[in-house]
Scaffold this motif. Structure first.
Motif, PDB file in Angstrom:
ATOM      1  N   ASP A   1    -125.857  31.186 -10.398  1.00  0.00           N
ATOM      2  CA  ASP A   1    -126.534  32.069 -10.680  1.00  0.00           C
ATOM      3  C   ASP A   1    -126.328  33.472 -11.497  1.00  0.00           C
ATOM      4  N   CYS A   2    -125.108  33.569 -11.667  1.00  0.00           N
ATOM      5  CA  CYS A   2    -124.683  34.728 -12.556  1.00  0.00           C
ATOM      6  C   CYS A   2    -123.796  34.410 -13.604  1.00  0.00           C
ATOM      7  N   GLY A   3    -123.099  33.248 -13.574  1.00  0.00           N
ATOM      8  CA  GLY A   3    -122.295  32.602 -14.432  1.00  0.00           C
ATOM      9  C   GLY A   3    -121.034  32.992 -14.424  1.00  0.00           C
ATOM     10  N   LEU A   4    -120.386  33.722 -13.304  1.00  0.00           N
ATOM     11  CA  LEU A   4    -118.895  34.035 -13.162  1.00  0.00           C
ATOM     12  C   LEU A   4    -118.266  32.885 -12.969  1.00  0.00           C
ATOM     13  N   ASN A   5    -117.090  32.924 -13.784  1.00  0.00           N
ATOM     14  CA  ASN A   5    -115.901  31.766 -13.976  1.00  0.00           C
ATOM     15  C   ASN A   5    -114.718  32.192 -13.180  1.00  0.00           C
ATOM     16  N   VAL A   6    -114.352  31.350 -12.248  1.00  0.00           N
ATOM     17  CA  VAL A   6    -113.116  31.621 -11.597  1.00  0.00           C
ATOM     18  C   VAL A   6    -112.418  30.596 -11.275  1.00  0.00           C
ATOM     19  N   HIS A   7    -111.007  30.588 -10.693  1.00  0.00           N
ATOM     20  CA  HIS A   7    -110.355  29.186 -10.300  1.00  0.00           C
ATOM     21  C   HIS A   7    -110.727  28.921  -9.006  1.00  0.00           C
ATOM     22  N   LYS A   8    -110.764  27.747  -8.651  1.00  0.00           N
ATOM     23  CA  LYS A   8    -111.443  27.339  -7.249  1.00  0.00           C
ATOM     24  C   LYS A   8    -110.848  27.946  -6.067  1.00  0.00           C
ATOM     25  N   GLN A   9    -109.515  28.215  -6.289  1.00  0.00           N
ATOM     26  CA  GLN A   9    -108.815  28.709  -5.173  1.00  0.00           C
ATOM     27  C   GLN A   9    -109.059  30.400  -5.174  1.00  0.00           C
ATOM     28  N   CYS A  10    -109.660  31.097  -6.366  1.00  0.00           N
ATOM     29  CA  CYS A  10    -109.844  32.418  -6.108  1.00  0.00           C
ATOM     30  C   CYS A  10    -111.261  32.646  -5.729  1.00  0.00           C
TER      31      CYS A  10
ATOM     32  N   HIS B   1    -110.242  29.164 -21.337  1.00  0.00           N
ATOM     33  CA  HIS B   1    -111.100  30.089 -20.477  1.00  0.00           C
ATOM     34  C   HIS B   1    -110.063  30.594 -19.473  1.00  0.00           C
ATOM     35  N   TRP B   2    -110.205  32.044 -19.231  1.00  0.00           N
ATOM     36  CA  TRP B   2    -109.522  32.517 -18.096  1.00  0.00           C
ATOM     37  C   TRP B   2    -110.343  32.993 -17.254  1.00  0.00           C
ATOM     38  N   CYS B   3    -109.814  33.047 -15.795  1.00  0.00           N
ATOM     39  CA  CYS B   3    -110.460  33.133 -14.674  1.00  0.00           C
ATOM     40  C   CYS B   3    -110.851  34.620 -14.485  1.00  0.00           C
ATOM     41  N   GLU B   4    -111.933  34.999 -14.236  1.00  0.00           N
ATOM     42  CA  GLU B   4    -112.572  36.366 -14.304  1.00  0.00           C
ATOM     43  C   GLU B   4    -112.086  37.112 -12.973  1.00  0.00           C
ATOM     44  N   TYR B   5    -111.545  36.290 -12.209  1.00  0.00           N
ATOM     45  CA  TYR B   5    -110.943  37.151 -10.876  1.00  0.00           C
ATOM     46  C   TYR B   5    -109.380  37.493 -11.097  1.00  0.00           C
ATOM     47  N   CYS B   6    -108.626  36.516 -11.186  1.00  0.00           N
ATOM     48  CA  CYS B   6    -107.280  36.973 -11.490  1.00  0.00           C
ATOM     49  C   CYS B   6    -106.751  37.256 -12.893  1.00  0.00           C
TER      50      CYS B   6
END
Length: 334
Positions: free
Chosen positions: A113-122, A92-97
């Motif tokens: 609620d929307c399913g967005l996947n990100v790093h904890k720090q992101c 999986h890849w972070c959807e922010y960075c």
């Protein structure tokens, strides 16, 4: 050539004459508005002074109240992401960075609620632009109000709109409306119908003949909100307004408190108060005035953020008063 002193004297005289004419026009307007005819100039002066003070005091009050009605730009419904630690299967890849999420377990966080996947720090840098997806938002009751309206792309929760429409179509003259309880098992049926069918839920008279079941379902919706309609952040300001004795200052403080509510909460509260105001217009039949409705809805719409039981108990009378004030001044505050 006239001296500076004579020019100054003429200027002062002109100002005095202008002021006298202005006061004369104001006096004439007020006398005309009151429909009064005055005889001698002396009687005019005698009556004008107290009338002037009275008129100014009334105008000041009206201006302060009118200020509360000024249209303000309503911001868009913003919603923060509901991130929870998640273990992803496969790469999986972070959807922010856009960087890879390393690790075997708990590689990052996912918005429930929307399913967005990100790093904890992101997750700390992601803007408040959550767009809830209906496949993630599976409940109506006990669901965050802003999450629900964004998921369904509505101004208010469909429970509120549908219940109020049903109540106003056949229940406004029902004695003890909102005070009388409906059968609890049938209220639970209505709750399950909304959770299962959403806006397709059938709450018509054919399904639920007793209007108290619909009022009970509406009250239950507000009680089940994880964040109350009058939020914990805004709660102290609302309670503060109830303790103020001066009516104008009280309204101003209440107006400031309303600004602290999230837009979806404020819009839902506005719609509910307009409905309750219409309920009071049928007081002769339903015996429910603003004070009675305040007793019912105070603890339903407001919950003290304090854990101290005594402090929460002491606030109940102010909660009642807040709702009563919102109903009575609905046309001014919203």
């Amino acid at each position: 050539m006239p001296s500076k002193e004579s020019w100054s004297g003429r200027k002062t005289n002109r100002a005095a004459v202008h002021k006298s004419k202005q006061e004369g026009r104001q006096q004439g307007l007020l006398i005309a508005a009151l429909g009064m005819k005055l005889g001698s100039p002396k009687s005019s002066v005698t009556i004008w002074q107290p009338l002037k003070l009275f008129a100014y005091s009334q105008l000041t009050s009206l201006v302060r109240r009118a200020t509360l009605k000024e249209n303000e730009q309503i911001p868009k419904y913003e919603k923060i992401h509901n991130f929870k630690v998640h273990t992803f299967r496969g790469p999986h890849w972070c959807e922010y960075c856009a960087n890879f999420m390393w690790g075997l377990i708990a590689q990052g966080v996912k918005c429930a609620d929307c399913g967005l996947n990100v790093h904890k720090q992101c997750s700390k840098m992601v803007p408040n632009d959550c767009k809830p997806d209906l496949k993630h938002v599976k409940k109506v009751y006990s669901c965050d109000l802003t999450t629900l309206v964004k998921a369904h792309t509505t101004k208010r929760p469909m429970v509120v709109d549908m219940c109020i429409r049903e109540i106003e179509s056949r229940g406004l003259n029902s004695e003890g409306l909102y005070r009388v309880s409906g059968f609890s098992d049938l209220i639970e049926d209505v709750k399950m119908a909304f959770d299962r069918d959403g806006e397709k839920a059938d709450i018509s008279v054919n399904m639920y003949e007793d209007i108290n079941i619909i009022t009970g379902a509406l009250k239950l919706y507000f009680r089940d909100l994880p964040i109350p309609l009058i939020t914990y952040d805004a709660y102290p300001k609302f309670i503060e307004s109830a303790k103020i004795m001066d009516p104008d200052e009280q309204l101003e403080t209440l107006h400031e408190a309303l600004k602290l509510l999230p837009p979806a909460h404020c819009e839902t509260l506005r719609y509910l108060m307009a409905h309750l105001k219409r309920v009071t217009l049928h007081e002769k039949e339903n015996l429910m005035n603003a004070e009675n409705l305040g007793i019912v809805f105070g603890p339903t719409l407001m919950r003290s953020p304090e854990l101290d039981a005594m402090a929460a108990l002491n606030d109940i009378r102010y909660q009642r008063l807040v709702v009563e004030l919102l109903i009575k001044n609905e046309d001014i505050l919203f």
